[in-house]
Design a protein around this motif. Structure first.
Motif, PDB file in Angstrom:
ATOM      1  N   ALA A  30     -26.387  48.641 -56.793  1.00 40.95           N
ATOM      2  CA  ALA A  30     -26.711  48.418 -58.200  1.00 40.95           C
ATOM      3  C   ALA A  30     -26.271  49.586 -59.077  1.00 40.95           C
ATOM      4  CB  ALA A  30     -28.211  48.174 -58.362  1.00 40.95           C
ATOM      5  N   GLU A  31     -26.451  50.804 -58.606  1.00 42.82           N
ATOM      6  CA  GLU A  31     -26.088  51.974 -59.411  1.00 42.82           C
ATOM      7  C   GLU A  31     -24.594  52.010 -59.677  1.00 42.82           C
ATOM      8  OE1 GLU A  31     -27.193  55.172 -61.720  1.00 42.82           O
ATOM      9  OE2 GLU A  31     -28.492  53.756 -60.633  1.00 42.82           O
ATOM     10  N   LEU A  70     -22.710  49.521 -59.958  1.00 36.77           N
ATOM     11  CA  LEU A  70     -22.330  48.407 -60.830  1.00 36.77           C
ATOM     12  C   LEU A  70     -22.629  48.651 -62.306  1.00 36.77           C
ATOM     13  CD1 LEU A  70     -23.568  45.359 -58.704  1.00 36.77           C
ATOM     14  CD2 LEU A  70     -21.281  46.375 -58.774  1.00 36.77           C
ATOM     15  N   ARG A  71     -23.433  49.650 -62.595  1.00 36.48           N
ATOM     16  CA  ARG A  71     -23.850  49.862 -63.980  1.00 36.48           C
ATOM     17  C   ARG A  71     -22.688  50.033 -64.961  1.00 36.48           C
ATOM     18  NH1 ARG A  71     -29.033  53.805 -64.341  1.00 36.48           N
ATOM     19  NH2 ARG A  71     -28.526  53.449 -66.553  1.00 36.48           N
ATOM     20  N   PRO A  72     -21.643  50.826 -64.635  1.00 37.65           N
ATOM     21  CA  PRO A  72     -20.525  50.935 -65.577  1.00 37.65           C
ATOM     22  C   PRO A  72     -19.796  49.607 -65.805  1.00 37.65           C
ATOM     23  CG  PRO A  72     -20.459  52.709 -63.959  1.00 37.65           C
ATOM     24  CD  PRO A  72     -21.473  51.729 -63.471  1.00 37.65           C
ATOM     25  N   ALA A  73     -19.866  48.707 -64.817  1.00 38.97           N
ATOM     26  CA  ALA A  73     -19.159  47.432 -64.932  1.00 38.97           C
ATOM     27  C   ALA A  73     -19.861  46.473 -65.885  1.00 38.97           C
ATOM     28  CB  ALA A  73     -19.026  46.777 -63.559  1.00 38.97           C
ATOM     29  N   VAL A  74     -21.161  46.661 -66.101  1.00 37.28           N
ATOM     30  CA  VAL A  74     -21.906  45.737 -66.964  1.00 37.28           C
ATOM     31  C   VAL A  74     -22.340  46.371 -68.280  1.00 37.28           C
ATOM     32  CG1 VAL A  74     -22.725  44.451 -64.952  1.00 37.28           C
ATOM     33  CG2 VAL A  74     -24.163  46.264 -65.919  1.00 37.28           C
ATOM     34  N   ARG A 133     -30.378  44.216 -61.316  1.00 33.87           N
ATOM     35  CA  ARG A 133     -30.889  45.579 -61.508  1.00 33.87           C
ATOM     36  C   ARG A 133     -29.957  46.396 -62.392  1.00 33.87           C
ATOM     37  NH1 ARG A 133     -32.225  45.086 -55.933  1.00 33.87           N
ATOM     38  NH2 ARG A 133     -30.471  46.400 -55.313  1.00 33.87           N
ATOM     39  N   ALA A 134     -28.653  46.246 -62.189  1.00 33.01           N
ATOM     40  CA  ALA A 134     -27.679  46.984 -63.001  1.00 33.01           C
ATOM     41  C   ALA A 134     -27.740  46.538 -64.461  1.00 33.01           C
ATOM     42  CB  ALA A 134     -26.269  46.779 -62.446  1.00 33.01           C
ATOM     43  N   MET A 135     -27.844  45.224 -64.682  1.00 31.70           N
ATOM     44  CA  MET A 135     -27.918  44.709 -66.051  1.00 31.70           C
ATOM     45  C   MET A 135     -29.193  45.183 -66.743  1.00 31.70           C
ATOM     46  SD  MET A 135     -26.475  40.800 -65.648  1.00 31.70           S
ATOM     47  CE  MET A 135     -26.707  40.467 -67.416  1.00 31.70           C
ATOM     48  N   GLU A 143     -28.962  48.752 -67.852  1.00 31.27           N
ATOM     49  CA  GLU A 143     -28.055  48.980 -68.978  1.00 31.27           C
ATOM     50  C   GLU A 143     -28.435  48.178 -70.223  1.00 31.27           C
ATOM     51  OE1 GLU A 143     -25.751  51.161 -69.249  1.00 31.27           O
ATOM     52  OE2 GLU A 143     -25.880  51.899 -67.177  1.00 31.27           O
ATOM     53  N   GLY A 144     -29.443  47.328 -70.111  1.00 29.85           N
ATOM     54  CA  GLY A 144     -29.847  46.531 -71.263  1.00 29.85           C
ATOM     55  C   GLY A 144     -28.885  45.400 -71.589  1.00 29.85           C
ATOM     56  N   THR A 145     -28.087  45.001 -70.622  1.00 25.97           N
ATOM     57  CA  THR A 145     -27.179  43.868 -70.801  1.00 25.97           C
ATOM     58  C   THR A 145     -27.939  42.600 -70.466  1.00 25.97           C
ATOM     59  OG1 THR A 145     -25.304  45.250 -70.172  1.00 25.97           O
ATOM     60  CG2 THR A 145     -24.968  42.864 -70.094  1.00 25.97           C
TER      61      THR A 145
END
Length: 210
Positions: free
Chosen positions: A54-55, A57-61, A91-93, A96-98
């Motif tokens: 998940a961590e 993936l954060r830049p991707a979302v 979790r990544a979204m 990031e608030g996406t």
């Protein structure tokens, strides 16, 4: 729009990427192995990552208008991966608030229409028996979506075909099109892109079929 696509090497995922690029969107395609991803085009970013992290993936979302996912089992042996792979995306979204998320599920998860012909009910019962583990996995995934902070939509197609996009199909929010037995992967992708801005589909399962 700025879009991120998971499962971009799969049949529906590739179609989402191609159609989104053709429509002028900026697309981030998340793939495990970039060498397997052959789609090219202006506005495309290929993001290499393990979907289980998940961590990573954060830049991707981050900063995306929507995330679209074609993650899921391709055979019965893969049962269990839809929920497993979707949780890190959630979790990544959330980190990031996406908010906007559209995923591929399956038609048999929807309630059976009361007017469904007997032959369709029999076909559905056989399919449910054969793919029960796959559908159980998708139900877990949809439960995870319902508990998430995302504005999710679960798109539920019946049998998938490898045919060109037509843009002509039926959709039913909270159910399935009556006697809808097939749809092309390309049209599932078309429907998902069309639903991004449709508030009526948020927090809903949507059946799509011819």
């Amino acid at each position: 729009m700025k879009l991120t696509v998971f499962g971009a090497t799969g049949g529906i995922g590739q179609e989402i990427v191609k159609q989104a690029l053709a429509a002028g969107h900026k697309v981030t395609a998340v793939v495990r192995d970039p060498a397997r991803f052959t789609v090219t085009g202006r506005g495309l970013e290929v993001f290499a990552a393990q979907v289980t992290d998940a961590e990573a993936l954060r830049p991707a979302v981050a900063g995306r208008d929507a995330v679209l996912s074609g993650l899921g089992a391709r055979t019965r042996k893969d049962a269990g991966i839809a929920a497993t792979l979707t949780r890190p995306v959630l979790r990544a979204m959330e980190a990031e608030g996406t908010r906007r998320l559209l995923v591929v599920s399956a038609g048999p998860l929807a309630p059976v229409p009361w007017r469904q012909p007997l032959v369709d009910r029999l076909i559905l019962s056989v399919i449910n028996a054969v793919l029960k583990d796959v559908y159980a996995d998708l139900r877990v995934m949809e439960d995870d979506l319902a508990r998430s902070a995302t504005d999710w939509t679960s798109v539920r197609p019946p049998k998938l075909l490898n045919k060109p996009v037509t843009g002509t199909y039926r959709t039913v929010i909270g159910g399935n099109p009556l006697s809808g037995r097939t749809i092309a992967r390309a049209d599932v992708a078309h429907a998902m892109l069309k639903m991004i801005d449709d508030p009526a589909t948020v927090g809903q399962g949507v059946g799509v079929a011819y």
